[in-house]
Design an enzyme around this catalytic site. Structure first.
Site, short mmCIF file in Angstrom:
data_model
loop_
_atom_site.label_atom_id
_atom_site.label_comp_id
_atom_site.label_asym_id
_atom_site.label_seq_id
_atom_site.Cartn_x
_atom_site.Cartn_y
_atom_site.Cartn_z
N LEU A 12 0.81 -1.22 0.00
CA LEU A 12 0.00 0.00 0.00
C LEU A 12 0.84 1.26 0.00
CD1 LEU A 12 -2.79 -1.09 2.49
CD2 LEU A 12 -2.98 -0.86 0.02
N ARG A 13 2.17 1.08 0.02
CA ARG A 13 3.03 2.25 0.09
C ARG A 13 2.85 3.19 -1.10
NH1 ARG A 13 7.54 1.97 3.50
NH2 ARG A 13 7.81 -0.24 3.12
N GLY A 14 2.62 2.59 -2.26
CA GLY A 14 2.43 3.38 -3.47
C GLY A 14 1.24 4.31 -3.36
#
Ligand SMILES: [Zn+2]
Length: 340
Positions: free
Chosen positions: A278-280
């Site tokens: 989910l970092r993106g």
């Protein structure tokens, strides 16, 4: 000190300039990776941006440049100070610290003098480059040639805002919030995908192929080198305007509204591209919010998501993460389809 080339006078390289401005507005974005040709003004841009920022208020005598107005995130010395006596403060320029490739771990994180600790019972700590970079920028040229364990350390500190040194049961911690800017040439060695993913934004710089732009670059550079102070004076108005918008954007940042529709858009885009984790998405939303704030918007919209999507996502694609053209094209295509 040598006169620095003004940030606003840099020709082209819009993606890099925007990414640096975004990181200056919201350092929690996690650094900027700049890939591309040599001599495209990467280091000049970082130095110019730092010089453009207003000086920071720092506590006199604090080795970590703590902010006098803060009550949290201070070093051990400052947090132990009695509240009744306000700290004396002074102005300091926003630091840009260079991390050389051959740097030892002690030089980077700081050195604990174990002998003095054992014989005299004092915790002797010599702060390192991370301490000096606190509240500023840490610049690494050819980050892809830096040893992985050092890159790991840097990214840990950049993400947590703290540097923790533990040796033989002794530990020291101090605040280390900085914007990490790494530059590199992908042909000279790849970054591990796990490391790539931890950089907030990635941008590509190319030697300009546009004739008019090349002419303008040389013209301005020559004008600057012949008379730096006159050149700086000429650009003073632009620089002040940009400084005001960064300062304003920082103040307004927490008030920029992020509608659910924008979160959904970001998630859809990442799903379409198949980015891991989910970092993106988180970076995409944060960067778009910082850009909205820079543009004076009250709400994050499609325009900002579109604008930052390539920088936030191109280094997180699974296949050929360093095949810049292909990754960029994939992000651009997905963006075009989604926002059609
Ligand atoms: Zn302090």
């Amino acid at each position: 000190m040598a006169t620095l080339y003004p940030f606003s006078a840099l020709v082209g390289q819009d993606e890099m300039k925007r990414a640096l401005l975004i990181a200056a507005v919201d350092p929690s974005i996690g650094g900027v990776l700049v890939f591309g040709d040599r001599g495209t003004g990467k280091s000049t841009a970082v130095r110019a941006l730092a010089a453009l920022l207003p000086p920071m208020k720092v506590v006199v005598g604090c080795p970590y440049n703590c902010a006098p107005s803060k009550t949290a995130g201070l070093c051990e010395i400052c947090s132990g100070r009695k509240r009744k006596t306000p700290a004396r403060s002074k102005d300091a320029a926003v630091p840009v610290v260079d991390l050389p490739l051959g740097a030892t771990e002690d030089r980077v994180v700081g050195a604990l003098d174990l002998e003095r600790a054992l014989t005299q019972g004092v915790k002797a700590f010599e702060p390192g480059l991370l301490a000096r970079a606190h509240r500023g920028f840490l610049y690494i040229d050819e980050v892809n040639l830096l040893e992985d364990h050092l890159v790991d350390l840097l990214l840990d500190a950049a993400a947590s805002g703290e540097n923790v040194i533990e040796r033989e049961g002794l530990s020291v911690r101090h605040p280390a919030r900085f914007v990490l800017v790494g530059s590199g040439n992908p042909e000279e060695g790849e970054l591990r995908p796990q490391l790539l993913d931890r950089f907030g934004l990635s941008v590509e710089v190319r030697t300009p192929t546009d004739l008019a732009m090349r002419v303008e670059v040389v013209k301005r550079r020559d004008e600057f080198e012949r008379n730096p102070s006159a050149f700086v004076k000429k650009w003073d108005k632009e620089e002040s305007g940009l400084r005001r918008s960064i300062v304003g954007a920082r103040t307004r940042l927490s008030r920029v509204e992020v509608p659910n529709a924008a979160l959904e858009r970001a998630a859809q885009l990442c799903m379409r591209l198949g980015t891991d984790g989910l970092r993106g998405e988180l970076t995409l939303v944060r960067a778009a919010r910082a850009l909205a704030s820079l543009e004076g918007m009250e709400q994050l919209g499609d325009d900002q998501l579109r604008a930052v999507a390539p920088s936030a996502l191109r280094h997180r694609l699974r296949r050929n993460p360093l095949d810049d053209t292909a990754s960029s094209t994939r992000v651009e295509r997905a963006v075009a389809e989604m926002f059609a």
